[in-house]
Enzyme design. Sequence first.
Site, PDB file in Angstrom:
ATOM      1  N   PHE A   1       0.825  -1.209   0.000  1.00  0.00           N
ATOM      2  CA  PHE A   1       0.000   0.000   0.000  1.00  0.00           C
ATOM      3  C   PHE A   1       0.861   1.261   0.000  1.00  0.00           C
ATOM      4  O   PHE A   1       0.415   2.327  -0.413  1.00  0.00           O
ATOM      5  CB  PHE A   1      -0.936  -0.011   1.216  1.00  0.00           C
ATOM      6  CG  PHE A   1      -2.075   0.959   1.121  1.00  0.00           C
ATOM      7  CD1 PHE A   1      -3.168   0.697   0.314  1.00  0.00           C
ATOM      8  CD2 PHE A   1      -2.061   2.144   1.845  1.00  0.00           C
ATOM      9  CE1 PHE A   1      -4.231   1.590   0.224  1.00  0.00           C
ATOM     10  CE2 PHE A   1      -3.118   3.044   1.763  1.00  0.00           C
ATOM     11  CZ  PHE A   1      -4.204   2.760   0.950  1.00  0.00           C
TER      12      PHE A   1
ATOM     13  N   HIS B   1      -9.110  -6.960   4.352  1.00  0.00           N
ATOM     14  CA  HIS B   1      -8.012  -6.001   4.258  1.00  0.00           C
ATOM     15  C   HIS B   1      -7.115  -6.287   3.054  1.00  0.00           C
ATOM     16  O   HIS B   1      -6.708  -5.364   2.346  1.00  0.00           O
ATOM     17  CB  HIS B   1      -7.187  -6.016   5.553  1.00  0.00           C
ATOM     18  CG  HIS B   1      -6.042  -5.071   5.550  1.00  0.00           C
ATOM     19  ND1 HIS B   1      -6.212  -3.710   5.701  1.00  0.00           N
ATOM     20  CD2 HIS B   1      -4.715  -5.280   5.413  1.00  0.00           C
ATOM     21  CE1 HIS B   1      -5.028  -3.129   5.653  1.00  0.00           C
ATOM     22  NE2 HIS B   1      -4.103  -4.055   5.482  1.00  0.00           N
TER      23      HIS B   1
END
EC number: 2.5.1.78
Length: 154
Positions: free
Chosen positions: A48, A79
């Site tokens: 990320f 997630h």
Amino acid sequence: MQGKSIRLGIVVAEFNYDITQLMLQKALSHAKFLNAEVKVVIKVPGTFDMPLAIKKLLEKDFIDAVVTLGAVIKGETKHDEIVASQTARKIVDLSTEFNKPVTLGIIGHGATHEQAVERIEEYATRAVEAAIKLVQRTRKIDELKEVKETVIID
């Protein structure tokens, strides 16, 4: 590989380090085998966190393409899906924004740790190969002047 050398940057996630470090080793050796120069390797905390590092590399004139390496392992929540989809979306955006290839060598989402281990070499080498091919082929596109018949670039 012929002609002008291809200069790569690699962005590698530290999360799932046991997997990503092996991916980095495979990518470095494969790039060398294919006569590409790896100019910079940047380690980021996780997948990320890749987009900013990718952007900084794409801004450099001495980088022709960026290879991303990471592993998004399935957890008990969604997630992993969020991380993988948002990262992939931004990687595509950066590639088109800077007109340079950014290849996706990120294992997952939904992969188990065992599956990720099995995919280390495949994902690392394919990401390097894709970066090299895309640079070569976009250079050929740039060389086109006028096209009267169908041109196949490979």
